[in-house]
Design an enzyme around this catalytic site. Structure first.
Site, PDB file in Angstrom:
ATOM      1  N   HIS A 110    -105.880  34.126  -4.739  1.00  0.00           N
ATOM      2  CA  HIS A 110    -107.324  34.866  -4.939  1.00  0.00           C
ATOM      3  C   HIS A 110    -108.112  35.802  -4.134  1.00  0.00           C
ATOM      4  O   HIS A 110    -109.138  36.360  -4.595  1.00  0.00           O
ATOM      5  CB  HIS A 110    -108.227  34.010  -5.754  1.00  0.00           C
ATOM      6  N   GLU A 126    -100.178  38.333 -17.405  1.00  0.00           N
ATOM      7  CA  GLU A 126    -100.695  40.001 -17.112  1.00  0.00           C
ATOM      8  C   GLU A 126     -99.643  41.408 -18.159  1.00  0.00           C
ATOM      9  O   GLU A 126    -100.205  42.588 -18.095  1.00  0.00           O
ATOM     10  CB  GLU A 126    -100.833  40.071 -16.002  1.00  0.00           C
TER      11      GLU A 126
END
Lengths: 380, 329, 84
Positions: B131, B62
């Site tokens: 998540h 990322e």
């Protein structure tokens, strides 16, 4: 709810002048109550801190109902004290309505919007009950109070007059039924008193002049010092002497009815003080804004009907008082002085007294004392 | 006017497609956006349509690919960077905060960063604590960013183009539970305003202030409150930074009660910020304390019943709103 | 001073002393006390005070009988003001 005379059964709370947390001193006006005698300022008889308001604005409650809870000086926690003590009449059962829910520490819970609205509308939040979270006062509670406020309005004149008529009827009926009256009358020579008054008034500006009636009131008050059986109340089968000499003065109201508010400690007041108080009292009685102590405290009543042209008053005692002094008009009449008939200003004074509390002998001495006091007007 | 039946997911895809067609500087990059069609199938089919130059798969890194996006933006491109979920965006937080949000300032106004980063957020799908969190409130803390939360098909379709037109970095948070939301859109639906909150349901008694994935729950709560006589207004914030104070305050001034529904944790939350602004600016209008419905302050549980218990629910919103309006609940 | 402004001022003072009275329809030659219900000595005192203030005139008590009627008030005041 204080009794503002034996003829009062209930009163409507018009306005609170205090809120929880306020410090109050004996004699402070804490509320305004509507009765047929007008909107009466209710004074407090204790010094302390207001803990809780028990009766909301607009509510009509019987005499004797606690209006608020007070913590008196030196007292640690909430103790129930009526905001105003009942006057010397049998108090009605004290019924406390469900109270607003105060926050811990006695602080009022109210939303900011409720506070804003109440402030703008002149509504005292302490008199309302909260419906919001945790009993908090909400805007809706204030709006409701504003909506019902007309109910808290003072009585209409006709309503007041009808109420007063009823109350006078009840009191006079009770008086005639319960009080064994005796009546004494005497003629007072007013020559010296009037001469002194004329001389006195000639020296005074328009605004400082005295009325003959003030001398009569003062003479009655002083004479009562030596006739305590005539000054007080008959309660619960016994006579209770008054705690002071508070002379109720019958005042006819324009439009009908009358009230007899008290001139407190009249025996100790100078004629000038009495004159000033009397003028004030008449003005406030007619404006319908007397104080609770003025209506509750009178220990005797004086009624003067001479201005209407009558010679003699045969009065009915105002219970629970035990005496009433009546004065007729002052008029020039033949009178014998030193063996000669001369014209003198004369006045018929009468005493109506409760034979349970006093005897004619005592009543006669009282009238004689009034007469002799009026012969030395400069000492009044 | 003709309409099309669509879903939140398809509306975003249509928005990306339109952007790719309208502006040759636009490209999409992220993990699995190409061959796989996107982890939430948003970019499905776009690789075939636009080719690997403009639909670019990246490694699981990322920080690197967000950094690449910042570089591309500085170089004149209009990148759309997709991060799988907000949880993983923390790996790129340094790039987002220290570079994207600050370069304009650090360069004395010479370099703006016209970057759009899309990411999913929120729980409710049993994906457990790594998540499922809602961290958009953190990004709403950062000056230099614009933070959007489309909660309707119209906004899913229209916010992207408006974000691309912004010369500075914009973050778009897509709640994962919204992707399957179906409905109709005008055939010519396009860019929308991204500065203002919207009143999704007018009401008089209480303002329910929410955004993103909590909007459907809040609207459900408002509908059920109406059945018991409480007329709730529902505000969709849409932009989390900057906040549209005017719309919030006007609503609260009218209803005098506010419940903020925010899937983030309560402490230091976006809900806390909104509550503070109401206190600062509308205190005297309030008729009840401001209330918040937030996620339980626990890592999001995996077990379905525990996860549902931890998330804001319509039942909770109803109970809290009722308490403010009626004093019970 | 002609009698009209005097009359108006007298009626105003009377209205202030006896707020509810209808002073517009008084018989000038009948005694005020007989025409006004509840016009007592305190009201009369207030009335005299009102005249005193309005005309800046000291009114001795011995003159009070001359103020018994509306016509009497006007005559008395005219005389007193003329002598000034």
């Amino acid at each position: 709810m204080p009794s503002l005379g034996s003829d009062m059964e209930a009163g409507t709370l018009l306005e609170w002048r205090i809120a929880p947390g306020d410090a109050v001193s004996r004699g402070d006006v804490v509320a305004v109550v509507d009765t047929f005698k007008g909107a009466i300022d209710v004074e407090i008889f204790e010094t302390g801190v207001v803990e809780e308001i028990l009766v909301p604005v607009g509510e009509k409650v019987p005499v004797g109902t606690p209006l608020a809870r007070l913590r008196v000086e030196g007292e640690p926690a909430a103790a129930p004290v009526a905001a105003a003590p009942a006057a010397p009449v049998p108090a009605a059962a004290a019924v406390a309505p469900p109270a607003a829910v105060p926050a811990p520490g006695g602080r009022l819970r109210a939303s900011p919007a409720a506070r804003q609205r109440a402030a703008a509308a002149g509504i005292d939040l302490a008199t309302l009950r909260g419906s919001g979270p945790q009993g908090a006062l909400t805007l809706a509670d204030v709006e409701r109070a504003i909506a019902v406020r007309p109910a808290a309005r003072a009585m209409a004149p006709a309503e007041r007059l009808a109420g007063m008529r009823q109350a006078i009827a009840a009191a006079m009926l009770r008086s005639k039924r319960e009080i064994p009256h005796y009546y004494l009358g005497t003629t007072l020579d007013m020559a010296r008193a009037l001469a002194w008054l004329e001389e006195e008034n000639a020296r005074r500006p328009v605004t400082g002049r005295l009325l003959a009636g003030v001398l009569l009131l003062k003479a009655v008050a002083l004479a009562l010092r030596q006739a305590p059986e005539l000054n007080g109340h008959w309660l619960d089968g016994g006579f209770r002497p008054g705690s002071g000499i508070h002379v109720g003065t019958a005042i006819a109201l324009r439009g009908g009815g009358l009230v007899a508010p008290a001139l407190h400690a009249a025996d100790a007041a100078t004629p000038d003080q009495l004159m000033a108080e009397l003028r004030q009292l008449v003005q406030r009685a007619r404006a319908g804004s007397l104080r609770s102590s003025e209506l509750a405290d009178a220990t005797i009543t004086v009624t003067s009907l001479g201005e209407q042209g009558v010679d003699t008053v045969y009065g009915i005692i105002h219970p629970p008082q035990v005496a009433l002094v009546g004065f007729g008009r002052i008029a020039e009449r033949p009178w014998v002085v030193d063996g000669r008939v001369v014209a003198r200003p004369l006045l018929q004074a009468t005493l109506s007294a409760d034979h349970r509390a006093s005897d004619g002998h005592r009543g006669a001495r009282f009238l004689a004392l009034v007469e002799s006091l009026l012969q030395e007007p400069e000492t009044l | 006017m003709s309409t099309v039946t669509t879903t939140y997911r398809e509306a975003i895809r249509e928005a990306i497609r339109e952007a790719l067609r309208r502006d040759p500087r636009v490209f999409l990059m992220g993990e699995d956006v190409g061959a796989y069609g996107g982890c939430f199938a948003v970019s499905k089919g776009l690789l075939d349509e636009f080719g690997p130059e403009r639909i670019r798969d990246t490694p699981l890194s990322e920080s690197a690919f967000v950094g690449a996006g910042i570089g591309a933006a500085l170089g004149g491109m209009r990148p759309i960077v997709e991060i799988m979920t907000v949880n993983f965006s923390l790996l790129a937080l340094d790039q987002i905060l220290n570079n994207a949000a600050t370069l304009l300032h650090m360069s004395g106004g010479q370099f703006n960063v016209p970057l759009v980063i899309r990411m999913t957020t929120g729980g409710g799908r049993q994906l457990a604590a790594q998540h499922s969190h809602s961290l958009e409130g953190w990004y709403a803390h950062i000056p230099g960013l614009r933070v959007l939360a489309p909660a309707t098909l119209e906004d899913a379709r229209g916010m992207l183009w408006s974000a691309l037109e912004d010369p500075d970095p914009v973050l778009i948070f897509e709640h994962a539970l919204l992707y399957n939301q179906a409905g109709t859109l005008p055939a010519d639906a396009g860019a929308v305003d991204i500065r203002r909150a919207r009143v999704r349901r007018p009401g008089r008694d209480v303002s329910l202030i929410t955004y993103g994935g909590s909007l459907p729950k809040t609207l459900e709560a408002a509908g059920r409150l109406a059945a018991e006589g409480i007329d709730a207004e529902v505000i969709d914030l849409r932009s989390l930074r900057p906040l549209d104070d005017a719309t919030i305050l006007a609503s609260v001034a009218a209803t005098r009660r506010a419940v903020i529904v925010d899937e983030g944790w309560r402490s230091g939350s976006l809900a806390a910020e909104i509550s503070a602004r109401i206190m600062e600016n509308a205190f005297y209008e309030l008729d009840a304390p401001v209330a918040r419905v937030c996620s339980a302050e626990v890592p999001m549980p995996y077990a379905r019943h525990l996860e549902q218990a931890a998330l804001p629910q319509a039942d909770t919103v109803i109970r809290v709103a009722r308490g403010l309006v009626r004093g019970d609940g | 001073m002609s009698d009209t402004p005097i009359r108006d001022t007298v009626l105003r003072a009377l209205g202030e002393a006896v707020p509810d009275a209808d002073v517009g329809h008084l018989d000038p030659d009948r005694r005020l006390r007989d025409q006004l219900d509840y016009f007592d000595s305190i009201d009369f005192l207030n009335f005299v005070e009102g005249l005193h203030k309005a005309f800046n005139l000291d009114i001795p008590e011995r003159d009070y009988p001359q103020l018994a009627t509306l016509a009497g008030c006007i005559d008395y005041l005219q005389t007193r003001l003329a002598a000034r």
